[in-house]
Design a protein around this motif. Sequence first.
Motif, PDB file in Angstrom:
ATOM      1  N   GLY A   9       0.763  -1.234   0.000  1.00  0.00           N
ATOM      2  CA  GLY A   9       0.000   0.000   0.000  1.00  0.00           C
ATOM      3  C   GLY A   9       0.795   1.286   0.000  1.00  0.00           C
ATOM      4  O   GLY A   9       0.240   2.351  -0.227  1.00  0.00           O
ATOM      5  N   LEU A  55      -3.494   3.775  -2.916  1.00  0.00           N
ATOM      6  CA  LEU A  55      -3.720   3.225  -1.577  1.00  0.00           C
ATOM      7  C   LEU A  55      -3.017   4.026  -0.485  1.00  0.00           C
ATOM      8  O   LEU A  55      -3.265   3.804   0.701  1.00  0.00           O
ATOM      9  CB  LEU A  55      -3.235   1.772  -1.502  1.00  0.00           C
ATOM     10  N   ALA A  94      -0.606  -2.345   5.066  1.00  0.00           N
ATOM     11  CA  ALA A  94      -1.917  -1.825   4.624  1.00  0.00           C
ATOM     12  C   ALA A  94      -3.064  -2.656   5.196  1.00  0.00           C
ATOM     13  O   ALA A  94      -3.891  -3.176   4.452  1.00  0.00           O
ATOM     14  CB  ALA A  94      -1.971  -1.807   3.095  1.00  0.00           C
TER      15      ALA A  94
END
Length: 378
Positions: A9, A55, A94
Amino acid sequence: MPTIGIVAGEASGDLLGSHLIQALKKHRPDLDFVGIAGPKMISEGAHSLFPMERLSVRGYIEVLRHLPGLLKIRKQVLQHFLKNPPDIFIGIDAPDFNFALERKLKRSGIKTFHYVSPSIWAWRKGRMGKIKRAVSHMLALFPFEPALYEKAGVPVTYVGHPLADILPLDPDKKNAREHLKIKPQTVVVAMLPGSRQSEVKQLADLFVKTAKKMLETNEDIQFLVPLITRETRTIFERAIYDNQDEVALPINILFGHAHMAMEAADAVVVASGTATLEAALLKRPMVITYRMPWLSWQILKRMNYLPYVGLPNVLAGRFVVPELLQHDATPEKLAEATLKVLSDKDLINDIRNEFMNIHHALRQNTEEKAAQAILAHL
């Protein structure tokens, strides 16, 4: 060709992922990697379905603003993997994005690995039940984490931290200063306000004002500020311009070179995050600080129950270095704390000894350990 699903991410996950892909390919060059990857993972052959930057959002309010787009990406990634099932899925950090994805993939019969435990040890309402439903096997970076997972019945392997393998046990300050053309006797303070624009916006003015305060006590200090993007550099340059008097401030902005800046430094002022661990592994006395939007801070402080947030203090189990967060993050307090870690020899020795212990504990040949744990299930 065996396929590994993989999702990272942000930049730190991209670095972890690239080293993991390298280690896996040493044993299985036939592996194919598909998911969400950054430039380092892509350079190792990973195929990215979406740009990783989509992200890279931090902070509760900031995530809410981007939530519809994040949910849409996650749904499309899930559909891709259900239609084209990988042999194994690896979620790299993430957790908010990856755990929901992993839960549904695990339910469909795909073995899921999660690389980097979330900070379950730092929050009152732990997410262990959620993790257990999502994760077939946890790869833990810190030595106190496996016991927590074993107690909950989650398979876990302690792999250490890759930075401990990469960074030398004895940093070469002389060499770093030669590269940066800094005289050996100069007092150097590295300032790291974070990698995201939102972080730099919160901290740039504070850091420049802190430098000015310190210069009132010692006018011979040189400040190094490594920043990795043009946007963050522009934000920091604006803060310098807004605080400039007749005399130019001795603040040198670097494009990248964070490790070299910290290696060359006598002390580091650093935003809470991975950079604090880097500074610890480079054995640098530091002051940890952070500011965030008011509402995000109100939510965060009600959840946190450890007395410290900086990784060096968490790993040591005590306040080895000072933390000045939110309302305590003032130029006066930061300047005072930094001048103390520059001048107190007993404190400096204590910090270095503790950081050396941490380095040895985390140095585990991480990528190889992680690769072996994954390959055993392939």
